[in-house]
Write a protein that holds these residues in place. Structure first.
Motif, mmCIF file in Angstrom:
data_model
loop_
_atom_site.group_PDB
_atom_site.id
_atom_site.type_symbol
_atom_site.label_atom_id
_atom_site.label_comp_id
_atom_site.label_asym_id
_atom_site.label_seq_id
_atom_site.Cartn_x
_atom_site.Cartn_y
_atom_site.Cartn_z
ATOM 1 N N ARG A 1 0.816 -1.215 0.000
ATOM 2 C CA ARG A 1 0.000 0.000 0.000
ATOM 3 C C ARG A 1 0.852 1.269 0.000
ATOM 4 N N LYS A 2 2.138 1.132 -0.202
ATOM 5 C CA LYS A 2 3.021 2.286 -0.119
ATOM 6 C C LYS A 2 2.794 3.225 -1.285
ATOM 7 N N GLY A 3 2.631 4.502 -0.959
ATOM 8 C CA GLY A 3 2.411 5.509 -1.979
ATOM 9 C C GLY A 3 2.641 6.898 -1.422
ATOM 10 N N SER A 4 1.804 7.863 -1.821
ATOM 11 C CA SER A 4 2.070 9.253 -1.439
ATOM 12 C C SER A 4 0.847 10.000 -0.913
ATOM 13 N N VAL A 5 -0.228 9.273 -0.577
ATOM 14 C CA VAL A 5 -1.410 9.911 0.009
ATOM 15 C C VAL A 5 -1.306 9.835 1.523
ATOM 16 N N GLY A 6 -1.342 10.988 2.176
ATOM 17 C CA GLY A 6 -1.338 11.042 3.627
ATOM 18 C C GLY A 6 -2.758 11.227 4.134
ATOM 19 N N VAL A 7 -3.276 10.238 4.867
ATOM 20 C CA VAL A 7 -4.660 10.259 5.331
ATOM 21 C C VAL A 7 -4.703 10.520 6.834
ATOM 22 N N VAL A 8 -5.608 11.406 7.231
ATOM 23 C CA VAL A 8 -5.933 11.587 8.654
ATOM 24 C C VAL A 8 -7.445 11.489 8.782
ATOM 25 N N SER A 9 -7.906 10.650 9.689
ATOM 26 C CA SER A 9 -9.341 10.444 9.844
ATOM 27 C C SER A 9 -9.706 10.425 11.316
ATOM 28 N N GLN A 10 -10.859 11.006 11.625
ATOM 29 C CA GLN A 10 -11.390 10.894 12.981
ATOM 30 C C GLN A 10 -12.114 9.569 13.173
ATOM 31 N N SER A 11 -12.247 8.787 12.119
ATOM 32 C CA SER A 11 -12.903 7.484 12.189
ATOM 33 C C SER A 11 -11.924 6.390 11.816
ATOM 34 N N GLY A 12 -11.714 5.446 12.725
ATOM 35 C CA GLY A 12 -10.842 4.321 12.434
ATOM 36 C C GLY A 12 -11.411 3.410 11.373
ATOM 37 N N GLN A 13 -12.736 3.237 11.370
ATOM 38 C CA GLN A 13 -13.362 2.371 10.374
ATOM 39 C C GLN A 13 -13.201 2.937 8.970
ATOM 40 N N LEU A 14 -13.281 4.266 8.837
ATOM 41 C CA LEU A 14 -13.055 4.865 7.523
ATOM 42 C C LEU A 14 -11.607 4.678 7.084
ATOM 43 N N CYS A 15 -10.682 4.731 8.019
ATOM 44 C CA CYS A 15 -9.277 4.437 7.678
ATOM 45 C C CYS A 15 -9.169 3.035 7.091
ATOM 46 N N LEU A 16 -9.829 2.080 7.750
ATOM 47 C CA LEU A 16 -9.780 0.703 7.262
ATOM 48 C C LEU A 16 -10.410 0.597 5.885
ATOM 49 N N SER A 17 -11.525 1.298 5.660
ATOM 50 C CA SER A 17 -12.173 1.281 4.345
ATOM 51 C C SER A 17 -11.245 1.838 3.273
ATOM 52 N N LEU A 18 -10.532 2.902 3.592
ATOM 53 C CA LEU A 18 -9.571 3.466 2.647
ATOM 54 C C LEU A 18 -8.452 2.474 2.347
ATOM 55 N N MET A 19 -7.987 1.779 3.393
ATOM 56 C CA MET A 19 -6.906 0.812 3.214
ATOM 57 C C MET A 19 -7.347 -0.388 2.379
ATOM 58 N N GLU A 20 -8.642 -0.689 2.385
ATOM 59 C CA GLU A 20 -9.144 -1.821 1.623
ATOM 60 C C GLU A 20 -9.370 -1.470 0.154
ATOM 61 N N CYS A 21 -9.314 -0.194 -0.189
ATOM 62 C CA CYS A 21 -9.490 0.213 -1.581
ATOM 63 C C CYS A 21 -8.222 -0.109 -2.369
ATOM 64 N N PRO A 22 -8.308 -0.940 -3.411
ATOM 65 C CA PRO A 22 -7.093 -1.363 -4.129
ATOM 66 C C PRO A 22 -6.306 -0.218 -4.749
ATOM 67 N N SER A 23 -6.977 0.890 -5.090
ATOM 68 C CA SER A 23 -6.271 1.978 -5.771
ATOM 69 C C SER A 23 -5.556 2.924 -4.809
ATOM 70 N N MET A 24 -5.820 2.804 -3.509
ATOM 71 C CA MET A 24 -5.235 3.737 -2.543
ATOM 72 C C MET A 24 -3.842 3.286 -2.123
ATOM 73 N N ARG A 25 -2.901 4.226 -2.182
ATOM 74 C CA ARG A 25 -1.522 3.958 -1.765
ATOM 75 C C ARG A 25 -1.070 5.135 -0.909
ATOM 76 N N PHE A 26 -0.525 4.833 0.255
ATOM 77 C CA PHE A 26 -0.374 5.823 1.309
ATOM 78 C C PHE A 26 1.086 6.112 1.656
ATOM 79 N N SER A 27 1.297 7.318 2.123
ATOM 80 C CA SER A 27 2.507 7.609 2.888
ATOM 81 C C SER A 27 2.211 7.347 4.363
ATOM 82 N N TYR A 28 1.073 7.895 4.824
ATOM 83 C CA TYR A 28 0.606 7.664 6.188
ATOM 84 C C TYR A 28 -0.899 7.419 6.153
#
Length: 698
Positions: free
Chosen positions: A154-181
């Motif tokens: 999932r390594k990429g360049s989108v930095g996500v901050v969420s007040q919802s942990g479940q939404l974080c998990l939903s973002l992580m489950e999206c195949p197109s999402m790649r994160f820095s944090y």
């Protein structure tokens, strides 16, 4: 606050490490699954010698190493003592999963929260949470996340901050999402959302900052972070709940009723060039697109290259719904395309390429080069629905053609545009990502995102006043100024108010108007009466002693009968203003973001059509003009159907003057209305017919 040890720790201790399901066990599972170098990752549990075969320390104090980050997986009552132990080992960051703080709404919970915050401040420990799901730092391979997800890169360049942990998990489950944090901030009481945003805006590995937020806690920090992002041209994409606010006090002015807090939030984001999306799908797709493209298009202009006339028609129709610009191709481009396309194809933008070119990588690449060379085009959309299972081989050749053009350099941004929702082929999804080509959602979502992108491209921070003016009213109680006193205050800020007097008697009214040919407006002068017409307190086009006498007496009789409680200062008399285009300028002092300037069609139409623009003070002339241009009624100011163009510069100057007044009086001003303000032909200025200022009591 320094978040380095929290978000980029060199050593980590998991307090309450376990093999059970839950925080302690799931954090350990994530670490063992994802973290390659675990030489400075320590498991701690007072009753275990090992967890998943990894040696376990009884206490953080037993670790023969300094520790940057504590991941506390134990109950609320253990947290503060553990923080004190951690401080002795050099801990500078802590993730607190436990609940039982302010979110429970009890005095005990609030006391626990206060103690936690104060302990963190005392010890110099940046605390994530409480009641959070933790975070993942994909750049430095740090796992402090408490939910289990499918194993993949999932390594990429989108930095996500969420007040919802479940939404974080939903973002992580999206195949197109790649994160820095990916950060689940939870309650965000010690380290706040704005602190994480600030960190990510500064982070060189984060290309896009994506936020799920339920509210802003630190307005000054929020504005400062957005300003920094605007100046860096770093995209900040925000999903915020609360568009449908309920209740609230009835405002005294039109502006107050039209400028809700969520509309103020929208206006703030517009000022700073941040992007607000409407749901999680938009957040994911917009973030992925902005992060995947190697660069932002230089122009907000598009071409679509599809394989059929039906797809081309969809692009044209849906694109027009979102006011996307598909400019005409230059003659040279058209000539070149005619040579490349089959004889039955007619090149236009959007472009129906027919399917022929999609089976030859060289022909497809040349067509792509041709449209990219066109100076009118900023971004290319390749229309194609990528399926899970590849049946038609066209994508093989199309991909090779795109790859050739990309590797040649000087390539304009490209995106793949599908026409139906399907599970995407993972092989080609990865290949396209690796060459900087995002796969958009289907057309309605896609073109909405491209509208956001267009606005981002056309935003220029150097033309904005990147400041807010949040106030601190001394009281919730308020009072209104009379029209006369309201106009006097505004006159000091360059607002063109007509000469007027307050006639305390009929004799004074006759003396002021005697011998003058100009007709007059006569209005009741009272701070207690906000809507003068409702009580018979307005007479217009009055001239001559007899008419003045009659108007004076009728106003006083009507007002006395309908509002016997009102304090009457007299009758306000001023020359009648000549007719012009009626507009409204107002201010609503948002309790969080400060004065919000409103402008729109005035008179009775303001409530009927609600054609208004809202923008935070302070603002400059260019921002005022931008507000006016956003109105559907702007044509009325430009010489619509043979009428003379209006003095738009004078109207902008007035808006700027109101903005300055509002900013300098941010602690006192509650609401302001100038309605109507007449806008005259070019060079003739504006005229203020009525004004109302409502202030907070000191």
């Amino acid at each position: 606050m320094d978040l380095t040890k929290l978000l980029k720790p060199k050593s980590v201790a998991v307090i309450g490490a376990s093999e059970k399901e839950g925080f302690g066990g799931d954090v350990c599972r994530n670490i063992l699954t994802y973290v390659k170098d675990r030489s400075r990752v320590y498991f701690v549990h007072p009753k275990r010698d090992q967890v998943f075969g990894v040696p376990c320390h009884k206490s953080i104090l037993d670790i023969e190493d300094t520790v940057d980050l504590m991941i506390i997986c134990t109950s609320q009552k253990t947290v503060v003592p553990l923080l004190r132990d951690g401080a002795k080992k050099g801990v500078g960051g802590a993730v607190v999963f436990a609940s039982g703080y302010g979110e429970v709404g009890t005095d005990e919970g609030r006391a626990n929260e206060k103690e936690l915050i104060e302990t963190g401040e005392e010890l110099g420990i940046a605390i994530m949470g409480p009641n959070c799901a933790g975070f993942v730092n994909y750049i430095d391979d740090v796992q402090a996340f408490a939910f289990i997800s499918e194993k993949r890169d999932r390594k990429g360049s989108v930095g996500v901050v969420s007040q919802s942990g479940q939404l974080c998990l939903s973002l992580m489950e999206c195949p197109s999402m790649r994160f820095s944090y990916c950060i689940s901030a939870g309650n965000g009481k010690a380290v706040q959302m704005e602190d994480y945003m600030d960190y990510l805006v500064d982070d060189e590995n984060t290309k896009v900052v994506s936020i799920y937020i339920e509210g802003v806690k630190n307005t000054e920090k929020f504005a400062a972070v957005l300003k920094k992002a605007a100046q860096k041209k770093k995209p900040v994409i925000i999903l915020k709940t609360g568009r449908s606010a309920k209740g609230g006090a009835i405002a005294a002015s039109h502006t107050g009723s039209l400028a809700g807090s969520d509309k103020s939030f929208d206006a703030v984001l517009k000022k700073f060039g941040a992007i607000r999306v409407d749901d999680l799908e938009e957040l994911m797709a917009m973030s992925s697109m902005m992060a995947t493209m190697p660069s932002i298009p230089e122009k907000a202009t598009f071409t679509s290259m599809s394989l059929s006339g039906g797809e081309t028609g969809i692009c044209a129709d849906v694109g027009s719904q979102y006011n996307l610009e598909f400019p005409d191709f230059e003659p040279e481009t058209l000539a070149s395309l005619k040579e490349q396309l089959p004889s039955y194809a007619t090149p236009n933008n959007p472009l129906d390429m027919t399917a022929t070119l999609s089976y030859d990588e060289d022909l497809f690449a040349e067509a792509l080069r041709t449209v990219m060379r066109d100076p009118n085009i900023g971004m290319v959309l390749v229309g194609y629905t990528l399926l899970l299972e590849i049946a038609d081989p066209a994508i093989h050749y199309m991909y090779k053609g795109i790859e050739k053009v990309v590797k040649e350099g000087s390539c304009k941004p490209i995106a793949l545009l599908p026409f139906a929702e399907n599970t995407r082929n993972p092989e080609y999804s990865t290949k396209l990502f690796e060459i900087g080509v995002p796969i958009l959602p289907p057309t309605v979502y896609a073109f909405k995102l491209l509208r956001y992108l267009s606005d981002f491209i056309e935003y220029h921070a150097e033309t904005k006043t990147l400041e807010l003016a949040p106030g601190k009213p001394a009281s919730k109680n308020s009072y209104a100024l009379s029209e006369f006193n309201s106009k006097k205050e505004l006159e000091q800020y360059g607002v063109a108010v007509p000469k007027a007097i307050i006639a305390a008697s009929l004799e004074e009214a006759i003396a002021f108007t005697k011998g003058k040919d100009t007709p007059f407006a006569m209005k009741i002068e009272s701070a207690d009466i906000l809507h003068k017409s409702d009580v018979g307190g307005v007479k217009l086009n009055i001239s001559g002693e007899e008419a003045v006498t009659k108007a004076y007496n009728e106003i006083m009789e009507s007002v006395t009968a309908k509002r016997p409680d009102a304090k009457i200062n007299g009758i306000l008399i001023s020359p009648m203003l000549k007719a012009g285009v009626e507009m409204i300028i107002g201010v609503n002092n948002d309790p969080q973001f400060g004065p919000m300037i409103m402008v729109g069609m005035g008179g009775v139409f303001v409530e009927l059509f609600k054609d208004v623009a809202l923008y935070p003070a302070p603002l400059n002339h260019e921002e005022a003009l931008e507000m006016l241009k956003s109105l559907k009624s702007f044509k009325l100011l430009t010489g619509y159907r043979g009428s003379q163009p209006c003095d738009i510069d004078a109207l902008c100057d007035t808006i700027v003057g109101i903005s300055k007044y509002a900013s300098e009086n941010k602690d006192e001003l509650k609401e302001l209305d100038i309605n109507p303000i007449f806008v005259y032909p070019e060079g003739e200025g504006v005229g203020v017919a009525d004004a109302l200022i409502v202030k907070y009591e000191k």
